[in-house]
Design an enzyme around this catalytic site. Structure first.
Site, PDB file in Angstrom:
ATOM      1  N   GLY A  18       0.767  -1.236   0.000  1.00  0.00           N
ATOM      2  CA  GLY A  18       0.000   0.000   0.000  1.00  0.00           C
ATOM      3  C   GLY A  18       0.797   1.283   0.000  1.00  0.00           C
ATOM      4  O   GLY A  18       0.268   2.345   0.348  1.00  0.00           O
ATOM      5  N   LYS A  41       7.633   8.692  -8.145  1.00  0.00           N
ATOM      6  CA  LYS A  41       8.034   7.297  -7.963  1.00  0.00           C
ATOM      7  C   LYS A  41       9.255   7.101  -8.856  1.00  0.00           C
ATOM      8  O   LYS A  41       9.115   6.838 -10.059  1.00  0.00           O
ATOM      9  CB  LYS A  41       6.913   6.328  -8.336  1.00  0.00           C
ATOM     10  CG  LYS A  41       7.230   4.874  -7.975  1.00  0.00           C
ATOM     11  CD  LYS A  41       6.041   3.974  -8.221  1.00  0.00           C
ATOM     12  CE  LYS A  41       6.372   2.517  -7.898  1.00  0.00           C
ATOM     13  NZ  LYS A  41       6.529   2.263  -6.452  1.00  0.00           N
ATOM     14  N   ASP A  58       0.875   2.418 -10.630  1.00  0.00           N
ATOM     15  CA  ASP A  58       1.288   3.183  -9.452  1.00  0.00           C
ATOM     16  C   ASP A  58       1.611   4.632  -9.821  1.00  0.00           C
ATOM     17  O   ASP A  58       1.189   5.576  -9.141  1.00  0.00           O
ATOM     18  CB  ASP A  58       2.518   2.538  -8.796  1.00  0.00           C
ATOM     19  CG  ASP A  58       2.196   1.205  -8.148  1.00  0.00           C
ATOM     20  OD1 ASP A  58       1.001   0.865  -8.029  1.00  0.00           O
ATOM     21  OD2 ASP A  58       3.134   0.496  -7.757  1.00  0.00           O
ATOM     22  N   GLU A 119       7.783   8.108  -3.453  1.00  0.00           N
ATOM     23  CA  GLU A 119       7.512   6.715  -3.084  1.00  0.00           C
ATOM     24  C   GLU A 119       8.677   5.824  -3.495  1.00  0.00           C
ATOM     25  O   GLU A 119       9.111   5.844  -4.643  1.00  0.00           O
ATOM     26  CB  GLU A 119       6.225   6.225  -3.757  1.00  0.00           C
ATOM     27  CG  GLU A 119       5.903   4.779  -3.413  1.00  0.00           C
ATOM     28  CD  GLU A 119       4.846   4.166  -4.316  1.00  0.00           C
ATOM     29  OE1 GLU A 119       4.766   2.921  -4.358  1.00  0.00           O
ATOM     30  OE2 GLU A 119       4.120   4.926  -4.988  1.00  0.00           O
ATOM     31  N   GLY A 120       9.159   5.038  -2.559  1.00  0.00           N
ATOM     32  CA  GLY A 120      10.222   4.088  -2.857  1.00  0.00           C
ATOM     33  C   GLY A 120       9.704   2.916  -3.674  1.00  0.00           C
ATOM     34  O   GLY A 120       8.532   2.862  -4.065  1.00  0.00           O
TER      35      GLY A 120
END
Length: 231
Positions: A18, A41, A58, A119-120
């Site tokens: 998530g 990202k 994503d 975001e990793g």
């Protein structure tokens, strides 16, 4: 780089727990505070071609959740097709992942928005190539970290080990979010209580399983977050 109040690096206890949902929810929650937001990202695998353009779900979710629209090459400098670990995909697709490009892209995004949520990929220590990992990327960006804990059996161990790894890198854990992965998990609240007792950072919220259309998930997830504890 000058420190900013609203830029964060989002990592997780594993893959598919998530991170993207929480990142998108953070963007929406900060927009509600009147901030101009953009998501990033840096590395995404599993992209598919649609009408001649590579898309990753994503990345698309972060783009949709942001209030600033910008170049895709800044949002995701490394967009790859094979759905596998980034160091494997990069070798297969002959892509050389360089942290300098990622940092430069982030610097350009922070000039465009009040808040940048990065975001990793995968968990905190996923290899990016033979030399560097996601942890190295987080260290280069030097952002406060928000940890997403996927609520399922084993999450306590995974969360505490990840916290240790974050702190060992000299990074500040700004907060953590519990995200329900297994809706049938036994004793979820007891697990959360155990984590709250052991993680020296505020819990920002607990997101349940969301039975809503994909385009509504970020907005709904944002309603479960309390950003007043972020510093």
């Amino acid at each position: 780089m000058q420190k900013r109040l609203h830029d964060f690096f989002v990592t997780g206890t594993d893959t598919e727990i998530g991170k993207t949902l929480v990142s998108a929810a953070l963007l929406r929650a900060m927009q509600a505070q009147g901030l101009q937001t953009v998501g990033m990202k840096p590395i995404a695998a599993g992209a598919e071609m649609h009408e001649g353009i590579l898309h990753n779900e994503d990345v698309d979710m972060l783009v949709a959740a942001a209030s600033i629209k910008t170049e895709l090459s800044l949002v995701c400098p490394y967009l790859m097709q094979t759905p596998a670990a980034p160091h494997i995909v990069a070798e297969l697709e002959q892509v050389k992942i360089e942290l300098s490009l990622i940092v430069n892209s982030y610097q350009q995004l922070r000039e465009q928005a009040d808040a940048v949520v990065v975001e990793g990929v995968g968990g905190f220590c996923v290899p990016l190539n033979a030399q560097v990992t996601t942890a190295d990327m987080a260290q280069e960006l030097a952002l406060p970290v928000i940890l997403v804990v996927g609520m399922r059996l084993g999450c306590i161990n995974h969360a505490l080990l990840t916290v240790e790894a974050i702190v060992a890198r000299g990074l500040r854990l700004a907060g953590w979010v519990a995200n329900t992965v297994d809706a049938n998990m036994l004793y979820p609240q007891e697990n959360i209580n155990a984590l709250r007792e052991r993680i020296v950072a505020p819990m920002l919220g607990h997101i349940p399983r969301l039975n809503v259309p994909d385009h509504e998930k970020a907005e709904v997830a944002a309603s479960y977050l309390d950003l007043s504890q972020l510093k």
